[in-house]
Structures are given as structure tokens and as C-alpha cells.
Design an enzyme around this catalytic site. Sequence first.
Site, PDB file in Angstrom:
ATOM      1  N   HIS A 148     -10.698  -2.379  11.352  1.00 33.58           N
ATOM      2  CA  HIS A 148      -9.580  -3.210  10.889  1.00 33.58           C
ATOM      3  C   HIS A 148      -9.345  -4.293  11.949  1.00 33.58           C
ATOM      4  O   HIS A 148      -8.366  -4.237  12.690  1.00 33.58           O
ATOM      5  CB  HIS A 148      -8.339  -2.322  10.719  1.00 33.58           C
ATOM      6  CG  HIS A 148      -7.184  -2.972  10.024  1.00 33.58           C
ATOM      7  ND1 HIS A 148      -5.884  -2.509  10.144  1.00 33.58           N
ATOM      8  CD2 HIS A 148      -7.118  -4.030   9.178  1.00 33.58           C
ATOM      9  CE1 HIS A 148      -5.075  -3.259   9.407  1.00 33.58           C
ATOM     10  NE2 HIS A 148      -5.785  -4.186   8.822  1.00 33.58           N
ATOM     11  N   LYS A 203      -3.050 -10.250  13.093  1.00 34.89           N
ATOM     12  CA  LYS A 203      -4.485 -10.565  13.045  1.00 34.89           C
ATOM     13  C   LYS A 203      -4.734 -11.956  12.461  1.00 34.89           C
ATOM     14  O   LYS A 203      -5.457 -12.761  13.049  1.00 34.89           O
ATOM     15  CB  LYS A 203      -5.254  -9.505  12.228  1.00 34.89           C
ATOM     16  CG  LYS A 203      -5.345  -8.150  12.919  1.00 34.89           C
ATOM     17  CD  LYS A 203      -6.160  -7.150  12.116  1.00 34.89           C
ATOM     18  CE  LYS A 203      -5.573  -6.906  10.754  1.00 34.89           C
ATOM     19  NZ  LYS A 203      -4.211  -6.354  10.759  1.00 34.89           N
ATOM     20  N   THR A 204      -4.148 -12.225  11.282  1.00 41.36           N
ATOM     21  CA  THR A 204      -4.388 -13.532  10.650  1.00 41.36           C
ATOM     22  C   THR A 204      -3.957 -14.645  11.592  1.00 41.36           C
ATOM     23  O   THR A 204      -4.652 -15.656  11.752  1.00 41.36           O
ATOM     24  CB  THR A 204      -3.633 -13.617   9.312  1.00 41.36           C
ATOM     25  OG1 THR A 204      -4.097 -12.556   8.469  1.00 41.36           O
ATOM     26  CG2 THR A 204      -3.858 -14.959   8.630  1.00 41.36           C
ATOM     27  N   LYS A 210      -9.626  -2.518   1.564  1.00 36.31           N
ATOM     28  CA  LYS A 210      -9.412  -1.325   2.404  1.00 36.31           C
ATOM     29  C   LYS A 210     -10.218  -0.120   1.926  1.00 36.31           C
ATOM     30  O   LYS A 210     -10.741   0.654   2.732  1.00 36.31           O
ATOM     31  CB  LYS A 210      -7.934  -0.966   2.448  1.00 36.31           C
ATOM     32  CG  LYS A 210      -7.030  -2.110   2.854  1.00 36.31           C
ATOM     33  CD  LYS A 210      -7.336  -2.643   4.225  1.00 36.31           C
ATOM     34  CE  LYS A 210      -6.301  -3.708   4.565  1.00 36.31           C
ATOM     35  NZ  LYS A 210      -6.369  -4.119   5.957  1.00 36.31           N
ATOM     36  N   GLY A 268       0.319 -19.638  19.269  1.00 32.18           N
ATOM     37  CA  GLY A 268      -0.636 -20.467  20.006  1.00 32.18           C
ATOM     38  C   GLY A 268      -0.713 -20.102  21.481  1.00 32.18           C
ATOM     39  O   GLY A 268      -1.779 -20.198  22.109  1.00 32.18           O
ATOM     40  N   TYR A 320      -1.476  -3.753  -6.742  1.00 32.56           N
ATOM     41  CA  TYR A 320      -1.196  -4.514  -5.523  1.00 32.56           C
ATOM     42  C   TYR A 320      -2.249  -4.371  -4.424  1.00 32.56           C
ATOM     43  O   TYR A 320      -2.645  -3.257  -4.074  1.00 32.56           O
ATOM     44  CB  TYR A 320       0.161  -4.096  -4.941  1.00 32.56           C
ATOM     45  CG  TYR A 320       0.781  -5.220  -4.139  1.00 32.56           C
ATOM     46  CD1 TYR A 320       1.595  -6.152  -4.757  1.00 32.56           C
ATOM     47  CD2 TYR A 320       0.502  -5.385  -2.788  1.00 32.56           C
ATOM     48  CE1 TYR A 320       2.129  -7.217  -4.041  1.00 32.56           C
ATOM     49  CE2 TYR A 320       1.024  -6.441  -2.072  1.00 32.56           C
ATOM     50  CZ  TYR A 320       1.841  -7.356  -2.706  1.00 32.56           C
ATOM     51  OH  TYR A 320       2.360  -8.411  -2.004  1.00 32.56           O
ATOM     52  N   GLY A 321      -2.622  -5.471  -3.832  1.00 30.68           N
ATOM     53  CA  GLY A 321      -3.396  -5.535  -2.582  1.00 30.68           C
ATOM     54  C   GLY A 321      -4.393  -4.412  -2.389  1.00 30.68           C
ATOM     55  O   GLY A 321      -5.228  -4.139  -3.249  1.00 30.68           O
ATOM     56  N   GLY A 322      -4.279  -3.788  -1.242  1.00 30.98           N
ATOM     57  CA  GLY A 322      -5.210  -2.745  -0.842  1.00 30.98           C
ATOM     58  C   GLY A 322      -5.298  -1.575  -1.811  1.00 30.98           C
ATOM     59  O   GLY A 322      -6.275  -0.824  -1.787  1.00 30.98           O
ATOM     60  N   ARG A 329       2.253 -12.174  -0.222  1.00 29.59           N
ATOM     61  CA  ARG A 329       0.938 -12.539   0.314  1.00 29.59           C
ATOM     62  C   ARG A 329       0.368 -13.770  -0.370  1.00 29.59           C
ATOM     63  O   ARG A 329       0.756 -14.117  -1.480  1.00 29.59           O
ATOM     64  CB  ARG A 329      -0.033 -11.372   0.102  1.00 29.59           C
ATOM     65  CG  ARG A 329       0.417 -10.053   0.747  1.00 29.59           C
ATOM     66  CD  ARG A 329      -0.500  -9.627   1.839  1.00 29.59           C
ATOM     67  NE  ARG A 329       0.036  -8.527   2.640  1.00 29.59           N
ATOM     68  CZ  ARG A 329      -0.505  -8.157   3.800  1.00 29.59           C
ATOM     69  NH1 ARG A 329      -1.554  -8.779   4.286  1.00 29.59           N
ATOM     70  NH2 ARG A 329       0.010  -7.172   4.498  1.00 29.59           N
ATOM     71  N   ASP A 340      -9.300  -9.770   8.984  1.00 26.78           N
ATOM     72  CA  ASP A 340      -8.806  -8.421   8.679  1.00 26.78           C
ATOM     73  C   ASP A 340      -9.826  -7.312   8.904  1.00 26.78           C
ATOM     74  O   ASP A 340      -9.461  -6.245   9.335  1.00 26.78           O
ATOM     75  CB  ASP A 340      -8.313  -8.380   7.221  1.00 26.78           C
ATOM     76  CG  ASP A 340      -7.377  -7.212   6.943  1.00 26.78           C
ATOM     77  OD1 ASP A 340      -6.395  -7.050   7.699  1.00 26.78           O
ATOM     78  OD2 ASP A 340      -7.620  -6.450   5.992  1.00 26.78           O
ATOM     79  N   ASN A 380      -0.767 -17.301  22.746  1.00 23.69           N
ATOM     80  CA  ASN A 380      -1.639 -16.148  22.987  1.00 23.69           C
ATOM     81  C   ASN A 380      -2.995 -16.598  23.544  1.00 23.69           C
ATOM     82  O   ASN A 380      -3.740 -15.800  24.100  1.00 23.69           O
ATOM     83  CB  ASN A 380      -1.812 -15.327  21.705  1.00 23.69           C
ATOM     84  CG  ASN A 380      -0.494 -14.696  21.266  1.00 23.69           C
ATOM     85  OD1 ASN A 380       0.392 -14.449  22.095  1.00 23.69           O
ATOM     86  ND2 ASN A 380      -0.336 -14.439  19.977  1.00 23.69           N
ATOM     87  N   ARG A 393       2.785  -3.532  17.907  1.00 21.62           N
ATOM     88  CA  ARG A 393       4.161  -4.015  18.075  1.00 21.62           C
ATOM     89  C   ARG A 393       4.905  -3.003  18.923  1.00 21.62           C
ATOM     90  O   ARG A 393       5.232  -1.920  18.443  1.00 21.62           O
ATOM     91  CB  ARG A 393       4.874  -4.029  16.720  1.00 21.62           C
ATOM     92  CG  ARG A 393       4.776  -5.290  15.964  1.00 21.62           C
ATOM     93  CD  ARG A 393       5.474  -5.156  14.626  1.00 21.62           C
ATOM     94  NE  ARG A 393       4.942  -6.207  13.779  1.00 21.62           N
ATOM     95  CZ  ARG A 393       5.485  -7.414  13.656  1.00 21.62           C
ATOM     96  NH1 ARG A 393       6.638  -7.684  14.247  1.00 21.62           N
ATOM     97  NH2 ARG A 393       4.910  -8.322  12.910  1.00 21.62           N
ATOM     98  N   ARG A 400       0.838  -1.193   0.000  1.00 23.16           N
ATOM     99  CA  ARG A 400       0.000   0.000   0.000  1.00 23.16           C
ATOM    100  C   ARG A 400       0.876   1.248   0.000  1.00 23.16           C
ATOM    101  O   ARG A 400       1.989   1.243   0.500  1.00 23.16           O
ATOM    102  CB  ARG A 400      -0.914   0.026   1.232  1.00 23.16           C
ATOM    103  CG  ARG A 400      -2.094  -0.934   1.156  1.00 23.16           C
ATOM    104  CD  ARG A 400      -3.007  -0.816   2.370  1.00 23.16           C
ATOM    105  NE  ARG A 400      -2.343  -1.235   3.589  1.00 23.16           N
ATOM    106  CZ  ARG A 400      -1.773  -0.434   4.466  1.00 23.16           C
ATOM    107  NH1 ARG A 400      -1.826   0.884   4.304  1.00 23.16           N
ATOM    108  NH2 ARG A 400      -1.183  -0.907   5.536  1.00 23.16           N
ATOM    109  N   SER A 432      -1.400  -3.376  10.409  1.00 24.14           N
ATOM    110  CA  SER A 432      -1.010  -4.265   9.324  1.00 24.14           C
ATOM    111  C   SER A 432       0.252  -5.043   9.689  1.00 24.14           C
ATOM    112  O   SER A 432       1.207  -4.476  10.215  1.00 24.14           O
ATOM    113  CB  SER A 432      -0.762  -3.453   8.061  1.00 24.14           C
ATOM    114  OG  SER A 432      -1.935  -2.740   7.728  1.00 24.14           O
ATOM    115  N   ALA A 433       0.222  -6.337   9.400  1.00 25.62           N
ATOM    116  CA  ALA A 433       1.345  -7.242   9.667  1.00 25.62           C
ATOM    117  C   ALA A 433       1.719  -7.295  11.154  1.00 25.62           C
ATOM    118  O   ALA A 433       2.884  -7.381  11.517  1.00 25.62           O
ATOM    119  CB  ALA A 433       2.556  -6.897   8.802  1.00 25.62           C
ATOM    120  N   CYS A 434       0.700  -7.216  12.024  1.00 26.06           N
ATOM    121  CA  CYS A 434       0.945  -7.298  13.472  1.00 26.06           C
ATOM    122  C   CYS A 434       0.178  -8.436  14.136  1.00 26.06           C
ATOM    123  O   CYS A 434      -0.007  -8.441  15.344  1.00 26.06           O
ATOM    124  CB  CYS A 434       0.612  -5.963  14.132  1.00 26.06           C
ATOM    125  SG  CYS A 434       1.804  -4.681  13.710  1.00 26.06           S
TER     126      CYS A 434
END
Length: 582
Positions: free
Chosen positions: A229, A255-256, A209, A492, A200-202, A367, A278, A494, A398, A72, A251-253
Site C-alpha cells: 500500500h 500518499k496522494t 484493494k 510541499g 463503493y471504492g475498495g 473521492r 496508492d 515535506n 498520523r 470500505r 488510508s487518508a494519511c
Amino acid sequence: MSSNTSNVALAEWVASVARLTEPEQIQWCTGSATENQQLTELLLETGDFQALNPDTHPGCYLHLSNPDDVARVEHLTFICTPEEQDAGPNNNWMAPAAAHAKIDALYRGAMRGRTMYVIPYCMGPIDSPLSRCGVEITDSAYVVANMRIMTRMGTPALARIEREGTFVKGLHSIGDLSPERRFIMHFPEELSIKSIGSGYGGNALLGKKCHALRIASHQARTEGWLAEHMLILGLESPAGETHYVAAAFPSACGKTNLAMLIPPESYKGWKVWTVGDDICWMRPGEDGRLWAINPEAGFFGVAPGTSEKTNPSALASLYKDTIFTNVATTDDNQPWWEGLDDRIPAKDWQGRDYDPANGPAAHPNSRFTVSSKSCPSYSEMAEAPQGVPISAIIFGGRRERLVPLVFEAKSWAHGVLVGAAMASETTAAATGAVGVVRRDPMAMQPFCGYNFADYWAHWLSFTEKATNLPGIFHVNWFRKNSAGDFMWPGFGDNMRVLEWIIGRCNGSVKANETAIGHMPQPNDLNLDGLEMSTEQLEALLAVDKQGWLQEMEQIAEYLAKYGERLPAAMQHELNSLRASLS
Ligand code: GTP
Ligand code: SPV
Ligand code: MN
């Protein structure tokens, strides 16, 4: 033209875009299997897809993007409201007329020699009152292939649009892919999006997004709901009770990963169900609780770091019918990325022979695109028209230092401040420096379609909209020790924190009252099977008052940017927090 749809506004819009962009042909997407087959063949022919090993990864394809188009682009993303103040200090702003003029000039003739695809899509279960529809026009077949996985796309969506009469207009062209001629523009009042210059992506999958967060956040504010989000997971206890949790991490912290968590071995009978990874749309139900749907139908997940150890459910989803973007490949043509396993890749994300001197083999923002139904932890509730009731909302980022493993807000208003005060180290999900701490309120800094001050006011107003609001929590999986190692095992494990959170929601566990919120006492966390010293745990749960006072100064400075528009309740919460810290 009108033969393709009975919706006059849609037919006219498509015709006007065709006049502007001059495509060779127009294809209305139905979402059928035959259509997808033809599209895949085309993508293979043009080299936009490379088939991956059909024995290990049937139906999987690799797309390598332009190396200048890998994430993005927040500095090229604009909110175009008539009044600049309505976009707020959190957004780049352009006046609507100027924005249209600027981007329309770039669209002129942009689709010459190309096919213009018209993609009707529905964000959310096709029969849910919470869902919203849109139409994306694009000249990228790769975008169509992704939208088919990420949304409910095609004939049923068009039928809903024709029934309801409203839809979000999204125009996308890859243009010449030049960053100099790249813009992602949003016109919330017009319910429209215009994007050019990126595939790309978003930037390009406009349902994600652009629609489901930036435009939807604006719609949500006017209609009394929330577009966030956030992942959505269901946590089933051994007794068979399921609590749903929504969590906002930048993002990239994580969620998935959290959405697909597999509990540690000591957690017999516990199970996490994935509703979304997401985006979450929530609205108050008749019972006073918040009910949430996942507007998406697939995952556009970060590949690096995904492994049998960290996220086995994600990995298990990726052996068939998956699009990989910017990953590396092994010598037998399997997809590969850093953190997957210890094989040595053969080709990197630019298709070159792998050479460690060129940096990582897979791009850090590489991705996978895959249907959520491919995930072993997929929850049938993702299709429930009414959504799922949310018991807890979790914020997190983070943070190497200061921020403890978990704390609970003392009230909804305090929770709104906790969300607004979020900060996180930047990641490869957006272009720019990585690892710099920045404010990212509610993980929405790149995605809120209007002034954050008004957004926080909207959040605060939910005490009047719903009588049974979820508890609000903050977590940090990313604390590091002086040697630079993560102090918490994460992934796991978490689960241990989730259990405490659910315990708080149903009143079964106590908490320590601290200056920053409610916290577990060290023995409130179930650490069975985990090797962790008392000192380590105490460090993870410590409240450094001096450090927090400094943090409060930074938060106050940040919030002051919103001036008079900042809700008084936020200032009040901030003042009482400072008082409890000093
Ligand atoms: P977006 O799709 O960009 O919104 O990202 P996301 O929030 O879904 O992040 P994701 O779960 O894909 O994780 C991003 C990176 O963080 C991956 O490399 C993960 O391996 C890593 N990660 C996720 N959870 C944890 C955790 O609990 N601890 C640590 N140390 N790393 C984690
Ligand atoms: C994010 O950056 O938060 C993503 C990836 O989920 S993208 O779709 O590119 O925005
Ligand atoms: Mn995201």
C-alpha cells in the site's frame, strides 16, 4: 458464450455466474471510447451520474452513493483460507466452503433485470512481466466507468489473459446495497474475490484493494515479490538525477499528496514525478535493487483537503474527464469539498440544499477518479515494463504525539520492525470511529491477504533475495502542539525531509545516532524560506525515551498476538531497541 473468449475457464466461469445471478443480458467490455460513451449516457439516464458544469468541468460527472455505502467495510471483509491460522489475527476469517455458501445464496438471482458486465483488466503496464490480469464481473455500470480509469481494461487485457491462461476472478454485485447483506470475501488459494452489497471504492473496484493488495500479497509471497500500500514518486535533483521512493501511509494519511508534491520556492530545479499514489508492486531485479511498478492507471483520491495550496497537481487533474463521488456542488454546478476554497456550496453530498447543521457538505471520504495521465507530474516511467528502481522506502502514520518528523532504520531487519510497529489515527476511509490510534503495520492492516507474522517473515527474507535493498525510513507529518495545531507545515514542505532521505541514500548527509534510529541534526534539514523556531524543530526531532519505552511495551503486546509464528528476528530487533532506550 465461448465466442467471447478462447479461454475456456473464463467462458465457463462467466456462464456459471450468469446461471447463479440471472442477469437480463451480458456485456463483455472492450474499453472502447464508444462503449464508454454509451455507458455514460446510461448512467446519466438512471441518475447514477449527474453531469457537472460542462464549461468548467467537461467530461466530469458526479455520483452520489447510497448514504449507508460511503467507505470500505473492514468488519465485513474476510480472508477465506482453508486454515484459519493462515489468515492470521490481522484478518476476519471464514472457511472457504462456508463463505462460498453464504455469499452464493446472496448472489442467487441478484442480477435479475440487470446487465452483467464482464471486465477483463490488467494491473500494471500491459506488456510488463510484473503485471497481473483479472476479470471483474459486476452489475454496476458505475464500477465499469471507474475500472476503465483505474486499470488497463478491455480488449488488450483479454488478449493477455488468453495468452497467459491465468487471471484473478472477481465477482461483484451491488445486491440490495444493504449493510446487512454486504460481504467482501477473498479466496487467495483460488485467486478469487466475491463482493456483494456495496458499490463503493475498495469494496467494489475489485482490481484495487481486493486484487492488487489482498490477493496479490498472497501471490507475491509465493512468487518472491512484494505487493504494498505505497505511493511511488521520482525525485529529480537540479543535476538531473532521479531517485525513486516508495512510501506506505495508511488510508487518508497523505500518499496522494506526497506523490504529487510541488517543492517549495527555495528548491529551484527540484521536481517530483508521480509514478503511483496508492499501490506498489516490487521485485528484486538482476542488479539486486527492488524494481517497482504501479499496478493502477488512475487515482481514486480523497477530495476533502485537496486545494491549490495543498495539492495543486491533483487539483489541476480534476477539470476534465473525472468522476466525483459524494462531493458537494456549487450553485453553478461545480464540484466542491471542504478545504477547496471559501465558496459556499449549494448542494451537499446527499443532493440536499447545503445546511451546515447537516455536517460537512462533501462526505469526508468523498473521492475523485481520474486517469494518472491527467496529472501534470505524471511520470512516463509509470509505463516502463521493468518498473523503477527504489532507493528508499518510507513508512508513516498520523501521530499527534511522540513520533518524530523523520528517522532512518539502522538495518533492513530494524526497518521491518519499524514498519510492523506502525500506528496511526483512524480516518474516514473505512467505516467506524475516526481518530483512534491503532496498529497498522506497513499501512497494510486492512489489506494483507495472509497472516502478518508470515508477511514480516517474507519482508525479512529480502536480505537473501536482493543485494542492494533500499534504506527504510519513518516519517510523521501530523505531530500537534498543545494548542492542537500541526507542528510541521507538511505538503510541499515535506520536500525538505525527502531531500534528507535521498541524501542518506547516496551517502551525502550525516545523521545523529539515536536510540530509535538515525536522525537529522537540526541544521541537516534545509529550512530555507520556512518560518520555524529552533525550539519547534527540536521538538519535532526529539526522542522522548520514556514515551518510546511505553510505545515499545504496546508494540510488544501487539506483536505477542502473533505467538510462535512471529519471526525470531522481530523479537530480537524489539529487544535490542528496548535495550538502547533504557
Ligand atoms: P488513500 O487514498 O485513502 O489511501 O489516502 P492517501 O494516503 O492517498 O491520503 P491523501 O494524500 O489523499 O491525504 C488525506 C488527507 O490528509 C487529505 O485531507 C490531505 O489534505 C491530508 N494531508 C496530506 N498530506 C498532509 C500533510 O503533509 N500534512 C497535513 N497536515 N495533512 C496532510
Ligand atoms: C484506501 O482506503 O486506502 C483507499 C480508498 O485507497 S479505497 O479504494 O476505498 O480502498
Ligand atoms: Mn489507499
